[in-house]
Structure formats: structure tokens, C-alpha cells
Design an enzyme around this catalytic site. Sequence first.
Site, mmCIF file in Angstrom:
data_model
loop_
_atom_site.group_PDB
_atom_site.id
_atom_site.type_symbol
_atom_site.label_atom_id
_atom_site.label_comp_id
_atom_site.label_asym_id
_atom_site.label_seq_id
_atom_site.Cartn_x
_atom_site.Cartn_y
_atom_site.Cartn_z
ATOM 1 N N SER A 1 0.808 -1.230 0.000
ATOM 2 C CA SER A 1 0.000 0.000 0.000
ATOM 3 C C SER A 1 0.842 1.282 0.000
ATOM 4 O O SER A 1 0.496 2.227 -0.714
ATOM 5 C CB SER A 1 -0.951 0.036 1.202
ATOM 6 O OG SER A 1 -1.975 -0.890 1.016
ATOM 7 N N THR B 1 -3.850 -3.860 8.885
ATOM 8 C CA THR B 1 -3.595 -5.197 8.343
ATOM 9 C C THR B 1 -3.263 -6.174 9.467
ATOM 10 O O THR B 1 -3.329 -5.825 10.652
ATOM 11 C CB THR B 1 -2.530 -5.128 7.208
ATOM 12 O OG1 THR B 1 -2.444 -6.418 6.600
ATOM 13 C CG2 THR B 1 -1.157 -4.721 7.695
ATOM 14 N N LYS C 1 -6.727 -6.500 12.570
ATOM 15 C CA LYS C 1 -8.033 -6.161 11.998
ATOM 16 C C LYS C 1 -9.180 -6.345 13.006
ATOM 17 O O LYS C 1 -10.109 -5.539 13.031
ATOM 18 C CB LYS C 1 -8.309 -7.022 10.764
ATOM 19 C CG LYS C 1 -7.414 -6.693 9.573
ATOM 20 C CD LYS C 1 -7.749 -7.626 8.431
ATOM 21 C CE LYS C 1 -6.993 -7.273 7.185
ATOM 22 N NZ LYS C 1 -7.449 -8.065 6.040
ATOM 23 N N ASP D 1 -12.222 -5.524 2.208
ATOM 24 C CA ASP D 1 -11.627 -6.720 1.584
ATOM 25 C C ASP D 1 -12.593 -7.321 0.552
ATOM 26 O O ASP D 1 -12.193 -7.659 -0.564
ATOM 27 C CB ASP D 1 -11.333 -7.798 2.649
ATOM 28 C CG ASP D 1 -9.979 -7.606 3.318
ATOM 29 O OD1 ASP D 1 -9.038 -7.139 2.652
ATOM 30 O OD2 ASP D 1 -9.860 -7.944 4.514
ATOM 31 N N GLY E 1 -10.527 -14.311 8.216
ATOM 32 C CA GLY E 1 -10.875 -12.898 8.043
ATOM 33 C C GLY E 1 -11.254 -12.557 6.608
ATOM 34 O O GLY E 1 -12.317 -11.963 6.350
#
Length: 269
Positions: free
Chosen positions: A21, A67, A71, A108, A135
Site C-alpha cells: 500500500s 492489516t 483487523k 476486503d 478474516g
Amino acid sequence: MIRGSTELVAIVGSPIAQVKSPQNFNTWFTNNQCNLAMLPIDLQASALDAFIGTLHGWHNLRGCVVTVPYKQAVASRLDGLSQRAAALGSVNVIRRERDGRLLGDNVDGAGFLGAARKHGFEPAGKRALVIGCGGVGSAIAYALGAAGIASVALSDPCTARMGAVCELLGQAFPEVAIATRVDALEGFDLLVNASPVGMGGNAALPLSAALLATLQPGTLVADVVTSPEITPLLKRAREVGCKVQTGPEMAFAQLGHLGAFMGVTPLEI
Ligand code: NAD
């Protein structure tokens, strides 16, 4: 160039060196002449409460991507959550409001669906198999339910996790047919590996050879694993003639959703 006037976003996790990112966002900020920058933060778990306190008071911070492994822990510490983040009990992005309140979302599933739509996959009325109910798998299953999927089959050796996703889908989308047993792959429009199987050069496949022998070319086969880009599952799917979707495609499709939630990019970037 980070100046005194530069507004910041961050990404927090541990470890953090592997995340993409910062380069993706910082490249976009530079190319679009934005006085913004993203910082990677490798945070010790014992510092999480102090970190959330700092975010409340950090005036020039617009938001923070979250991340692994934070989370779920972050979700329970925010001032407000989107409906999907509350249902999943997990966030991957925080927006800091001007008054210091921290709001969370989980994109996500939206990222996954954005990438799948680029392959021509439209969930309404379709049949999907989601392998891995952690997740990411639960976020993908929830996004498929919200987009009108007709049926979702789940596969995970951890029956507790699979049961939790069944319950989540059953409560949020009672019209979706849910299966926890898969005898053949014929008839699935989408098959997604949302487990870490196949990561880092491991030759393992997330389904038995007998099941994979029933894979048909009309199924879109997706993997969330980002490295290698072409996992053993995707390689097998290509050999069968299936369209494939890679983990980096999902990650890239999330950028606009993360940036738009923090208020630093448009949704489509
Ligand atoms: P997690 O630990 O929460 O969940 C993983 C799940 O996979 C667990 O429930 C586990 O029991 C299950 N599993 C393990 N082996 C399995 C098998 N053989 N068959 C079926 N299920 C199996 O992990 P997570 O946070 O959901 O992350 C999963 C993967 O997604 C990781 O590899 C991560 O790097 C990747 N990821 C990709 C993106 C992206 O944008 N591409 C984003 C986030 C995470």
C-alpha cells in the site's frame, strides 16, 4: 517530499515491510500532485491502545489502513463501524473525522468483487465456493451475499470458523443457500481460495485431487494469495481453461475503496 503541511495516512500491522500500500498510495499521490503521504507502521501489540489514543489526537492524519494481525482488535476500539465491519467484527481501514472520532470499514470483500467484476463476474443469482473461512474468506462471503449470490459453499478444516461464517451469512442474507459439503466442482460460477494455502512457493492445493479433477472451464477461479501471483491452484485452473483472478488484482482493486473511505482518493483510481 513530506513537508510540514503534508497530510498523512498510515498503514499499521506487524510485520509491515511486505505491504504494497505505501508505494501504491504514494505513487498515486505524487502522480496526482496531492500533498499527502502514507507511512508504514510496524506496531507492537502491547502499544495498540496507546496507538488508538494517538490517532484520536493526530490532527494531520486522515486515516489508517489496518492489516494483520490487528483487523479484529482495532474493530472493538473504534467510535463507529460500517454495517459490514460490525457484522464481520473486523476492519481494514479507519477514517479520522475532523473532531477526532475514528470510524472503521472493511473493504476486503469490495476489493475482491471489484476485481471479479473486471473478469465479467456478476454475483446476482450465481453459485460460489469459498475456501477458507478466516478474516478474508468471511469478508468475501459477506460481500457475495450482499451482492445477491444465490448460493455459497464453504470449505475450511476449522469447523468452528466455518460455522461462524454460516451463522453470519444466515443472519445477514437468509435467502442465500449455504452448503458446507462439496462433492464436485461442476456448477460453480466462482471458486475462490481465501486460505493461505499456496503461499510463498508452497506447492499445496486447497482442494483434493479428486475434487480438482471435476473443475470445469466455465468457472472463474480466484486466489487471495499475493505471492506467488500465479499459485498452484491458479496454474491448475489455467490448464483446465478457466479464467483466473490473482491476489494482487484483489489488492489493487481495494486501493480506491481504502482511499475513498479515508477521503484521500476517488473510488475509481
Ligand atoms: P486467517 O488466518 O484469518 O484465515 C485463514 C483460514 O484458512 C483459516 O480459517 C484456516 O482454517 C483456513 N485454511 C487453512 N488451510 C485450509 C485449507 N486447506 N482449506 C480450507 N481452508 C483452510 O487469514 P486471513 O486474514 O483470512 O488471510 C488469508 C490469506 O489472504 C492470507 O494468505 C493473506 O495474505 C491473504 N490476503 C490477501 C489480500 C489481497 O488483497 N489479496 C488481502 C488480505 C489478505
